[in-house]
Design a protein around this motif. Structure first.
Motif, PDB file in Angstrom:
ATOM      1  N   ALA A 259      57.251   6.795  20.863  1.00  0.00           N
ATOM      2  CA  ALA A 259      56.113   7.286  20.084  1.00  0.00           C
ATOM      3  C   ALA A 259      54.787   7.084  20.810  1.00  0.00           C
ATOM      4  O   ALA A 259      53.775   7.681  20.419  1.00  0.00           O
ATOM      5  N   LEU A 260      54.760   6.226  21.838  1.00  0.00           N
ATOM      6  CA  LEU A 260      53.527   6.044  22.603  1.00  0.00           C
ATOM      7  C   LEU A 260      53.233   7.325  23.377  1.00  0.00           C
ATOM      8  O   LEU A 260      54.099   7.848  24.076  1.00  0.00           O
ATOM      9  N   GLU A 261      52.028   7.819  23.254  1.00  0.00           N
ATOM     10  CA  GLU A 261      51.683   9.090  23.904  1.00  0.00           C
ATOM     11  C   GLU A 261      50.324   8.969  24.589  1.00  0.00           C
ATOM     12  O   GLU A 261      49.294   8.942  23.913  1.00  0.00           O
ATOM     13  N   PRO A 262      50.335   8.864  25.910  1.00  0.00           N
ATOM     14  CA  PRO A 262      51.529   8.831  26.765  1.00  0.00           C
ATOM     15  C   PRO A 262      52.114   7.421  26.845  1.00  0.00           C
ATOM     16  O   PRO A 262      51.436   6.450  26.499  1.00  0.00           O
ATOM     17  N   LEU A 263      53.355   7.331  27.301  1.00  0.00           N
ATOM     18  CA  LEU A 263      53.992   6.025  27.469  1.00  0.00           C
ATOM     19  C   LEU A 263      53.268   5.225  28.543  1.00  0.00           C
ATOM     20  O   LEU A 263      52.978   4.040  28.372  1.00  0.00           O
TER      21      LEU A 263
END
Length: 303
Positions: A259-263
């Motif tokens: 879910a991190l955007e971006p990772l």
């Protein structure tokens, strides 16, 4: 071929054998799974199996050899893990790095290395510390800010698998660096960076935070076999959980990372690790489960 040495290695009130393959880790994992050996018994290039399983494993086809022969077979196969991948071998190289970072503070470095070498650690150990330091150097062209390197040393200095490990690590940095007479501003920045590793969500423009978080997450971009070893180490750190509880907790971690955007926040990290990291993370999700399902919520376990 699968090989096993005699149960001569003491631990946990019994004796242990080593189970290895001279062909591939895939063969070794397949044999272990068929014999119902838990994945948490895997240690980089072998399985540790208790004496009570020895005869059964021989009956299943493991070839009996002495310890010296087993090591030579493993080396000859190319599957032997190098010394830099073994936590105990990294004390002197890491201490040299620490002394270059903070000259005259050898005792503090030794205390931190003792913490990173605690016996319950299987992933969050000295190998991880070295990997984060090297990744930070890579992302900064070999010259990260000192606070980034200090934060790398402290970011898992407290590791109990608890939700407040990062907070406790940050407080430890504040206490020990104050005792070492570092400037207050440098101490505040180091502890701030340590706290960022709880969520890996640095603000836009926070280059130091982005470098540290990307370095900490760089393990996700490893090639498949190395990623499998990482997963085995994480499972071993949570061996107190049954398989169902671990799978639930790990699923939450994976979906949270996806879910991190971006990772990865730095362009260098995205270029090096992002594509492989996404493949690795998606490979952990059960078929039919959305990457968005269950993301967020309380952190169930360390990644």
């Amino acid at each position: 071929m699968i090989y096993i040495d005699p149960p001569l290695w003491p631990a946990h009130n019994t004796l242990f054998s080593h189970l290895v393959s001279d062909t591939s880790l895939a063969e070794l994992h397949s044999f272990a799974a068929d014999a119902s050996i838990a994945v948490r018994a895997f240690d980089l290039d072998h399985y540790d199996v208790p004496a009570g399983r020895y005869r059964d494993l021989v009956a299943r086809g493991a070839v009996e050899v002495d310890g010296g022969t087993l090591v030579r077979l493993l080396i000859g196969s190319g599957l032997r893990i190098k010394a830099r991948e073994r936590s105990a071998s990294l004390v002197h190289p890491l201490l040299a790095r620490w002394e270059a970072l903070l000259p005259g503070r050898r005792e503090l470095g030794a205390e931190l290395l003792n913490r990173w070498g605690e016996p319950h650690r299987r992933y969050h150990d000295r190998r991880h510390l070295l990997a984060v330091l090297e990744a930070a150097e890579l992302l900064c062209g070999g010259r990260p800010p000192r606070t980034v390197l200090l934060a790398a040393w402290f970011h898992d200095a407290v590791y109990r698998g608890a939700a407040d490990d990062e907070e406790q690590s940050a407080r430890l940095a504040e206490d020990l660096l104050a005792e070492a007479n570092l400037p207050a501003q440098e101490i505040r920045e180091t502890s701030r960076l340590v706290r960022l590793t709880a969520g890996h969500d640095p603000a836009p423009g926070d280059l130091a935070g982005q470098v540290l978080c990307d370095a900490d997450l760089s393990v996700l971009g490893r090639e498949p076999e190395a990623y499998r070893r990482y997963l085995a180490d994480v499972r071993s750190e949570h061996r107190h959980l049954d398989d169902a509880a671990f799978a639930d907790g790990r699923g939450r971690v994976v979906r949270g990372l996806l879910a991190l955007e971006p990772l990865f926040r730095t362009s260098a990290a995205r270029h090096r690790w992002a594509e492989q990291a996404r493949r690795n993370l998606l490979s952990e999700l059960a078929p039919g489960i959305s990457a968005d399902e269950g993301a967020g919520g309380e952190k169930a376990l360390e990644f």
